[in-house]
Write a protein that holds these residues in place. Structure first.
Motif, mmCIF file in Angstrom:
data_model
loop_
_atom_site.group_PDB
_atom_site.id
_atom_site.type_symbol
_atom_site.label_atom_id
_atom_site.label_comp_id
_atom_site.label_asym_id
_atom_site.label_seq_id
_atom_site.Cartn_x
_atom_site.Cartn_y
_atom_site.Cartn_z
ATOM 1 N N SER A 143 -6.877 0.063 -2.973
ATOM 2 C CA SER A 143 -5.452 0.089 -3.288
ATOM 3 C C SER A 143 -4.722 1.229 -2.582
ATOM 4 C CB SER A 143 -5.249 0.227 -4.798
ATOM 5 O OG SER A 143 -5.841 1.431 -5.267
ATOM 6 N N SER A 184 6.804 -0.537 4.558
ATOM 7 C CA SER A 184 7.287 -0.679 3.189
ATOM 8 C C SER A 184 6.804 -2.019 2.652
ATOM 9 C CB SER A 184 8.815 -0.598 3.148
ATOM 10 O OG SER A 184 9.386 -1.640 3.914
ATOM 11 N N ILE A 239 -0.035 1.038 3.694
ATOM 12 C CA ILE A 239 0.736 1.360 2.508
ATOM 13 C C ILE A 239 -0.085 1.014 1.279
ATOM 14 C CG2 ILE A 239 1.879 -0.901 2.458
ATOM 15 C CD1 ILE A 239 4.446 0.632 1.575
ATOM 16 N N SER A 240 0.026 1.842 0.234
ATOM 17 C CA SER A 240 -0.714 1.627 -0.991
ATOM 18 C C SER A 240 -0.172 0.418 -1.746
ATOM 19 C CB SER A 240 -0.626 2.864 -1.884
ATOM 20 O OG SER A 240 0.734 3.118 -2.218
ATOM 21 N N TRP A 241 -0.894 0.012 -2.767
ATOM 22 C CA TRP A 241 -0.551 -1.206 -3.488
ATOM 23 C C TRP A 241 0.860 -1.156 -4.075
ATOM 24 C CZ3 TRP A 241 0.673 -1.653 -8.695
ATOM 25 C CH2 TRP A 241 0.541 -0.485 -9.445
ATOM 26 N N ASN A 242 1.307 0.009 -4.488
ATOM 27 C CA ASN A 242 2.622 0.115 -5.121
ATOM 28 C C ASN A 242 3.673 0.733 -4.195
ATOM 29 O OD1 ASN A 242 1.763 2.728 -4.983
ATOM 30 N ND2 ASN A 242 2.126 3.214 -7.144
ATOM 31 N N GLY A 243 3.293 0.971 -2.945
ATOM 32 C CA GLY A 243 4.243 1.526 -1.992
ATOM 33 C C GLY A 243 4.434 3.028 -2.097
ATOM 34 N N GLY A 244 3.683 3.668 -2.990
ATOM 35 C CA GLY A 244 3.891 5.081 -3.215
ATOM 36 C C GLY A 244 3.273 5.992 -2.180
ATOM 37 N N ASN A 245 2.307 5.480 -1.440
ATOM 38 C CA ASN A 245 1.631 6.277 -0.413
ATOM 39 C C ASN A 245 1.559 5.496 0.885
ATOM 40 O OD1 ASN A 245 0.570 8.779 -1.865
ATOM 41 N ND2 ASN A 245 -0.158 7.129 -3.190
ATOM 42 N N THR A 246 1.749 6.212 1.970
ATOM 43 C CA THR A 246 1.680 5.594 3.285
ATOM 44 C C THR A 246 0.831 6.439 4.223
ATOM 45 O OG1 THR A 246 3.727 6.696 3.963
ATOM 46 C CG2 THR A 246 3.930 4.456 3.087
#
Length: 121
Positions: free
Chosen positions: A101, A70, A50-57
């Motif tokens: 990230s 998540s 998961i990306s640093w901000n949760g926007g991409n997985t």
């Protein structure tokens, strides 16, 4: 960064578990975090990231549509919700922090100690 993975246990096939990975520092909130697993007698393999901000997985094909990654940066914690578990999901699960990230299956530099998931058939 120290990582603490938890939530493993014994579950019947078809059941669910949620793993947690808590980081010791907020540094991890700027980095992608991944889950890996090592089945008995096999090599470690990528599961999800998961990306640093949760926007991409990113998911391995073997867990896509069954597992969900998540994160809650306020709690320095990343989760792995595992549903419809199969016998072949049995493994020690590790979380790790990436230099980047964005989610990826390689480039992880900090690793937790692992938590055992056993799925009975």
């Amino acid at each position: 960064v120290q990582l603490q993975a938890s939530g493993g246990g014994l579950v019947q096939a078809g059941g669910s578990l949620r793993l947690s990975c808590t980081a010791s520092k907020r540094t991890a909130s700027n980095n992608a975090v991944g889950w890996f697993r090592q089945p008995p007698g096999k090599e470690r393999e990528f599961v999800a990231a998961i990306s640093w901000n949760g926007g991409n997985t990113l998911y391995a094909d073997s867990v896509k549509d069954r597992f969900t990654i998540s994160r809650d940066n306020a709690k320095n914690t990343v989760y792995l919700q595992m549903n419809s578990l199969k016998f072949e999901d049995t493994a020690v699960y590790y979380c790790a922090v990436n230099l980047r990230s964005v989610p990826t299956s390689s480039g992880y530099i900090y690793w937790g100690q692992g938590t055992l998931v056993t799925v009975s058939s």
